[in-house]
Structures are given as C-alpha cells and as structure tokens.
Design an enzyme around this catalytic site. Sequence first.
Site, PDB file in Angstrom:
ATOM      1  CE  LYS A 279      -4.465  -1.061   5.384  1.00 13.95           C
ATOM      2  NZ  LYS A 279      -5.199  -1.185   3.845  1.00 13.95           N
ATOM      3  NE  ARG A 353      -9.378   4.727  -3.914  1.00 11.88           N
ATOM      4  CZ  ARG A 353      -9.221   3.484  -5.038  1.00 11.88           C
ATOM      5  NH1 ARG A 353     -10.461   2.930  -5.623  1.00 11.88           N
ATOM      6  NH2 ARG A 353      -8.216   2.141  -4.222  1.00 11.88           N
TER       7      ARG A 353
HETATM    8  N1  BES Z   1      -2.698   2.080   2.790  1.00  8.88           N
HETATM    9  C1  BES Z   1      -3.369   1.272   2.156  1.00  8.88           C
HETATM   10  C2  BES Z   1      -2.184   0.735   0.818  1.00  8.88           C
HETATM   11  C3  BES Z   1      -1.166  -0.063   0.726  1.00  8.88           C
HETATM   12  C4  BES Z   1      -0.717  -1.031   0.842  1.00  8.88           C
HETATM   13  C5  BES Z   1      -0.242   0.639   1.366  1.00  8.88           C
HETATM   14  C6  BES Z   1       0.103  -1.481   1.013  1.00  8.88           C
HETATM   15  C7  BES Z   1       0.655   0.485   1.328  1.00  8.88           C
HETATM   16  C8  BES Z   1       1.202  -1.141   1.298  1.00  8.88           C
HETATM   17  C9  BES Z   1      -4.402   1.823   0.909  1.00  8.88           C
HETATM   18  O1  BES Z   1      -5.305   3.068   2.056  1.00  8.88           O
HETATM   19  C10 BES Z   1      -5.581   1.124   0.864  1.00  8.88           C
HETATM   20  O2  BES Z   1      -6.199   0.607   1.382  1.00  8.88           O
HETATM   21  N2  BES Z   1      -6.214   0.507  -0.536  1.00  8.88           N
HETATM   22  C11 BES Z   1      -7.084  -0.120  -0.940  1.00  8.88           C
HETATM   23  C12 BES Z   1      -8.114  -0.025  -1.723  1.00  8.88           C
HETATM   24  C13 BES Z   1      -8.890  -1.138  -2.315  1.00  8.88           C
HETATM   25  C14 BES Z   1      -9.501  -0.990  -0.785  1.00  8.88           C
HETATM   26  C15 BES Z   1      -9.924  -0.644  -3.132  1.00  8.88           C
HETATM   27  C16 BES Z   1      -6.005  -1.751  -1.099  1.00  8.88           C
HETATM   28  O3  BES Z   1      -5.301  -1.773  -1.792  1.00  8.88           O
HETATM   29  O4  BES Z   1      -6.393  -2.674  -0.804  1.00  8.88           O
HETATM   30 MN    MN Z   2      -6.852   2.090   3.245  1.00  9.18          MN
END
Ligand code: BES
Ligand code: MN
Length: 505
Positions: A279, A353
Amino acid sequence: MTALTLSTAAAPGLRADAIVIGVGKGGKGPVVAPGADAVDKAYDGRLAGVLETLGASGAEGEITKLPAPAGFKAPLVLAVGLGAEPEEGEEYGAEVLRRAAGVAARALTGAKKAAFALPLADAADAGAIAEGALLGAYSFDAYKGGAKDAKGKAPLGEVALLGGKPRDKEHKAAVERALAVTEELNRARDLINTPPNDLDPEAFAAVAQTAAKEHGIKVEVLDEKALEKGGYGGILGVGAGSAAGPRLVKLSYTHADATKHLAFVGKGITYDSGGISLKPAGHNETMKCDMSGAAAVFAAVVAAARLGLAVNVTGWLALAENMPSGSATRPGDVLRMYSGKTVEVLNTDAEGRLVLADALWAASAEKPDAIVDVATLTGAMVLALGSRTFGVMANDEAFRSAIVEAADEVGEPSWPMPLPEHLRKGMDSPTADIANMGERMGGGLVAGLFLREFVGEGITWAHLDIAGPAFNEGGPFGYTPKGGTGSAVRTLVRLAELTAAGDLG
Ligand code: BES
Ligand code: MN
Ligand code: ZN
C-alpha cells in the site's frame, strides 16, 4: 471500566458531579424531556426557558451546562440534546437515548460520578441508556503517559441510572446485558486500537485463550505447524511474509438447551501493509484496524457465553499479518486453499478474502445453521456506503434482510448489497480455479462473490463488510469514539439472541 447502577434516589439528594437530563427540540424551542421533573420543579417549572436563554435548542448531541438549583447536592446540570421531540403519544427511541447517553458520558470525562435522569419508559430504554453511557465513556490511553502529564483525564467513573427499577427483573436483566455487551465490545475496541507491534496473531490468540477459559468457552488454536498439516493454504499464504506466524482460533460456546448452531467468522489481519502489492503511504497508517472483524467475532462469542444464550456459537478468528519480505507470497503465486480450490494471487493486498476462505471452509465442515463473516474487506465498500454503514451480502435474501433488521434494532447502520453473478467471470484465472481479484468496479461485491465460493453447499451465509465503520478516523460522535469502534459486535450478539429465541432461521 465505568461502573453503572440502577438507582431509585431522587435527583436533589444525590451526591454526584452532575445530573444529566434530556432536552428535545420542540416546535417552539427546547422541551425538557421526561425524567427531569425534579430538576424542572426546582427551577419553578421554568427549566425550558432557562435552557433557551442559554442558547439550547434541543438539537441532537448539543450540550448545555447550567448550575444545579439550590438544594441539589450535585453542582451541575448537564442537558443533552435529543433532537426532534417525539409525536404525541410516542417516546424517544432507543438509539436516540443511546447516543445522548454517549454524548453526555463523553462530556463528563474527568468526572467521578454522574446521575443520568434521561427519559426512561421501559426496561429496554434502561438498557439503551446504560449501553450508550458505557460505550461513550470508553477511552484508550494504554500508550499515553510516558511523560505523566500527557495522560488525558480519566473516563467518567460511575453512572447512577435514575428512573429505572432496580428490583424489576426486566430492568435488571437489561442492565446486566448492557454491562456484558459493552464490556466485551470495549475490549474489542482495545484490541483494534492496540498497535500492531504489540498485537500479532500469536498475541491475539493468547488473549482469546485467556478469555475463553474464563468464560467456559472451548478454544483451539492452530499455529503454523498445524495450519501446514491441515492444508490451510490461504491463511499460510497471507502470513508467509511476516516474522509473526498466522493462527486460526476456534472458539466454541455451547449451551445444553441449544437447538441451533451459528458460526461467526472474522478477518483478523493484525496489520495490512498490502504485502508485495504494498500500500502507498496514506493508505497504511490505520491498517492495525484490519483485525476488526475477528475482534467483533471474539467479543460476540464471549458476550453470548456471558449472557448464557441457548444457542451454540462457534467463532473463527483468521489471524495473520500481511507483510512483504523474501518469504512473502508474490503476485502470480498460486495457493492451494483448505477447500482444495486453487487461487491465483494477483494482488497480495486482497488478502482478507484468502484468510476468510479457509476459515469459512473450516466453519462449513461443522454444518452450522448459518455462517456470518465479518471483515474490513474492501475500500470499495467505504466508497459505496461511507464511513458509518456496513454492507451486508448473503446467499439468502431473507437472511440478509434479517441481519439488516437486527443491525437496525441495535443502532448499527447497515445496507443490503447484491452479489451480481456477472462479476464472477472477472475472477476467472488462466492458471488456477479462481483469482483473488476481479473487476475494479463493484469491488466490494466481487470480494463477496469470492467468499461465496468457499461456503459449504446448502449453508446459509452472510458477509458483513465493515471496512467503513470499523475504525473512526474523524472525531467522536454519539457513543462512538475515535479509533476502533467495535462495529458489528452488537449485531452479532442480537443475531445470537434472536436465534436462541427461535426468531431467526
Ligand atoms: N484491508 C483492506 C480494505 C480496507 C480499506 C479496510 C480501507 C479498511 C479501510 C483490504 O485488505 C484491501 O486492501 N482491499 C483491497 C482489495 C483490492 C486489492 C482488490 C482494496 O479494497 O483496495
Ligand atoms: Mn489488503
Ligand atoms: Zn486487509
């Protein structure tokens, strides 16, 4: 935690730092809410006018402080706005009371004791006020005070609930319930707020083990070795890059009279860096909150045990830390999941997931009557529903409605979301059975469709994406503090209660 008692004392004679009263927004100005009669009387029935002079309108969340009238032992009257006055013959709703009590408790940070003289029509209202006060008084300062004066004021020490009936069975039960639920919910908040260098999967599992023993819950912890042996490729794959190994925790609460079995599954990423698909800065500072689903499941199972609900509840905590390193899963790797399916990992940041898939399959093996998973799963859900509402997806429409209704009952905003079939093909992989990513549009629903693949045949299942409400990055409001909120705990407890009562499924 803040102490709370039902009291029959009259407001004037009560030794406290403040008397809390409610003020509604009437057509012609502020209206003193029921429960504050003694205070109003001491102001010669002119309290509404006094409040108006002080600028009070009765708007929700408004705080007005005034000196207590002569003859009162408490020095201060704290009037909290309740919003629109109810229609003729109606009462203030439970959520209005919960929020007002929370606002008042926060405004009284640093005080030792307060008497709450809010409108209280029945036992449910007593429970709501107790809940709001105990949740609103929450603070997390375990890491403050290195330099002594950096520590903030202590939370409100004690609440005396006026107008309740301490000898009434229903009133007592409502307050007991509020104490158990809020104590466990506040513990979930503590876990969420604990920095990730102090809460890795092993540490979380240890907390769960201790609590389970204390409350007669059976607990099993699968460590890396056991996960390896069992073939939990999803949980292992996500945890592969971290120096702290993953865990799968199973908490089993059983009741002799239970006829139904619920399984709760929680995403427990103790820190989500994104892994190799790292990230960017600006997106990882709050990612200690990525175990909020597991914290909610943990709290709900312990609360169900403390309440002695006549339902079997199994909680599954899928714990891992998502980190990049030489041993981390790469984009392009294929994982063999616990279910036997293979997953091509296209983005290591879609890790929730993967851990949930293994836990859902493990939960399915016991053939529970229903499975509910809770996860901070997608940023897409935050874009769709904002920061206070969680999305509910399910493979059964009636179950989805029942969950939205239960959430509404306890004051947790939620919204039903679809699982559109056409989004499934976006996850087709040339190499494996499925990819862990699909179309960007509708990303929250894509994640839901992925999870559905790992739910056992014929099992009723729902998925709560709490990415928005799990962690409050803004200022506190109502009974919700900054930071970890404990989102979904009260909905899960309500689902267990409804199931025990035979009112669900
Ligand atoms: N933990 C994050 C989602 C999240 C985002 C939680 C903001 C709380 C606040 C999750 O693991 C994630 O990174 N999801 C990605 C998925 C994508 C790579 C398909 C996302 O939502 O960008
Ligand atoms: Mn994530
Ligand atoms: Zn995540």
